[in-house]
Design an enzyme around this catalytic site. Structure first.
Site, PDB file in Angstrom:
ATOM      1  CB  SER A  10      35.126 111.198  51.549  1.00 17.87           C
ATOM      2  OG  SER A  10      35.590 110.577  52.737  1.00 17.87           O
ATOM      3  CG  HIS A  35      37.475 114.911  51.647  1.00 17.61           C
ATOM      4  ND1 HIS A  35      37.606 116.273  51.863  1.00 17.61           N
ATOM      5  CD2 HIS A  35      36.967 114.401  52.792  1.00 17.61           C
ATOM      6  CE1 HIS A  35      37.198 116.552  53.087  1.00 17.61           C
ATOM      7  NE2 HIS A  35      36.803 115.452  53.679  1.00 17.61           N
ATOM      8  CG  ASP A  37      37.110 112.356  55.782  1.00 20.13           C
ATOM      9  OD1 ASP A  37      36.393 111.695  55.006  1.00 20.13           O
ATOM     10  OD2 ASP A  37      37.044 113.589  55.930  1.00 20.13           O
ATOM     11  CG  MET A  39      38.404 110.895  61.363  1.00 20.18           C
ATOM     12  SD  MET A  39      36.981 109.807  61.187  1.00 20.18           S
ATOM     13  CE  MET A  39      36.101 110.628  59.865  1.00 20.18           C
ATOM     14  CG  HIS A  68      38.095 117.068  56.960  1.00 17.15           C
ATOM     15  ND1 HIS A  68      36.832 116.506  56.955  1.00 17.15           N
ATOM     16  CD2 HIS A  68      38.100 117.961  57.985  1.00 17.15           C
ATOM     17  CE1 HIS A  68      36.130 117.046  57.949  1.00 17.15           C
ATOM     18  NE2 HIS A  68      36.855 117.919  58.569  1.00 17.15           N
ATOM     19  CG  MET A  70      37.634 115.763  61.146  1.00 14.69           C
ATOM     20  SD  MET A  70      36.549 114.524  60.415  1.00 14.69           S
ATOM     21  CE  MET A  70      37.603 113.949  59.072  1.00 14.69           C
ATOM     22  CG  MET A 139      32.507 119.649  59.372  1.00 13.54           C
ATOM     23  SD  MET A 139      33.043 118.494  58.076  1.00 13.54           S
ATOM     24  CE  MET A 139      32.048 117.046  58.439  1.00 13.54           C
ATOM     25  CG  ASP A 175      33.008 116.401  54.541  1.00 20.30           C
ATOM     26  OD1 ASP A 175      34.082 116.361  55.166  1.00 20.30           O
ATOM     27  OD2 ASP A 175      32.425 115.401  54.108  1.00 20.30           O
TER      28      ASP A 175
HETATM   29  C1  DX5 Z   1      32.948 112.811  58.189  1.00 21.30           C
HETATM   30  C2  DX5 Z   1      33.889 113.105  57.065  1.00 21.30           C
HETATM   31  C3  DX5 Z   1      33.241 113.061  55.702  1.00 21.30           C
HETATM   32  C4  DX5 Z   1      32.595 111.723  55.355  1.00 21.30           C
HETATM   33  C5  DX5 Z   1      31.560 111.933  54.275  1.00 21.30           C
HETATM   34  O1  DX5 Z   1      33.480 113.207  59.379  1.00 21.30           O
HETATM   35  O2  DX5 Z   1      34.525 114.349  57.234  1.00 21.30           O
HETATM   36  O3  DX5 Z   1      34.174 113.429  54.701  1.00 21.30           O
HETATM   37  O4  DX5 Z   1      33.539 110.800  54.980  1.00 21.30           O
HETATM   38  O5  DX5 Z   1      30.845 110.753  54.067  1.00 21.30           O
HETATM   39  P1  DX5 Z   1      29.337 110.775  53.535  1.00 21.30           P
HETATM   40  O6  DX5 Z   1      29.363 111.471  52.196  1.00 21.30           O
HETATM   41  O7  DX5 Z   1      28.985 109.329  53.445  1.00 21.30           O
HETATM   42  O8  DX5 Z   1      28.509 111.530  54.531  1.00 21.30           O
HETATM   43 ZN    ZN Z   2      35.730 115.064  55.497  1.00 25.80          ZN
END
Ligand code: DX5
Ligand code: ZN
Length: 226
Positions: A10, A35, A37, A39, A68, A70, A139, A175
């Site tokens: 990620s 990956h 993320d 947000m 991903h 969010m 998750m 994840d």
């Molecule tokens: C959190 C993300 C994850 C995060 C994982 O909302 O969706 O992908 O970056 O990070 P670690 O592996 O450090 O928990």
């Molecule tokens: Zn993620």
């Protein structure tokens, strides 16, 4: 036959001042998916990347770009992430009332569609969607930040999602809080794609290959358990 275990670094945990080098480094270190993320500061209490980041890293790697989302709503942004070069676009089941429509939209752009479930969301949300999806993302932390602790109760959900998937060609991705300490258990219960941020990016680029290998080895050992 054992499912191949895929590791998805990620980039939320990458050194963002050198993103291009980091993407090349995790690609060379054996990462299978990249990956990303996304947000929006609304669906989750944090703000990260937009389509422009996908567009920027796309020319740097041939690996699968695993986005991903969010964000809520997701639909207004699916086309932009598709055109930016995403390979998989995952929307959250909780992001809006028309999940089926969102998945159809993702597939209409020729992309693979995923559904993500927050820890409190039951797997029954998938009941009528299994023929519309290519990936389920369980998750194992409440989304919004890297470096959080794995929620043990999610192991039961992973088992049930694996049973629901049956022999369909659907990835089961996990994840949040994935490390060599948790990778074995999630793989033993049927996860085949492991996302990890802090467990991979700790120690700098010189450690990425060893960190990825440690995750993969722990997962393969877990998946091999009788
Ligand atoms: C959190 C993300 C994850 C995060 C994982 O909302 O969706 O992908 O970056 O990070 P670690 O592996 O450090 O928990
Ligand atoms: Zn993620």
């Amino acid at each position: 036959m054992a499912r191949p275990i895929l590791i998805a670094p990620s980039i939320l945990s990458a050194d963002l001042t050198h993103l291009a080098d980091e993407v090349r480094a995790i690609d060379a270190a054996g990462g299978d998916f990249i990956h990303v993320d996304v947000m929006d500061g609304h669906f989750v209490p944090n703000i990260s990347f937009g389509p422009i980041i996908v567009e920027s890293i796309r020319p740097l790697t041939r690996k699968v770009i695993d986005v991903h989302l969010m964000i809520a709503p997701a639909d207004p942004y699916i086309e932009a992430f598709a055109r930016a070069g995403s390979d998989i676009i995952t929307v959250h089941a909780e992001a809006g009332p028309h999940l089926d429509r969102s998945l159809q939209m993702v597939r209409s752009f020729g992309k693979r569609a995923g559904v993500s479930l927050n820890p409190s969301t039951p797997e029954s949300m998938l009941d009528y969607l299994l023929d519309q999806i290519d990936l389920v993302l369980v998750m194992s932390v409440n989304p919004g930040f890297g470096g959080q602790a794995f929620i043990p109760a999610m192991t039961g959900k992973i088992t049930r999602v694996r049973q629901m998937i049956g022999d369909r060609k659907i990835h089961l991705e996990v994840d949040g809080g994935i490390s060599p300490l948790t990778a074995g258990e999630v793989a033993a219960r049927g996860a085949d794609v492991l996302v990890a941020g802090s467990a991979i990016f700790k120690g700098g680029a010189g450690s990425y290959a060893a960190n990825i290998e440690a995750l993969r080895r722990a997962a393969i050992a877990g998946a091999a358990r009788p």
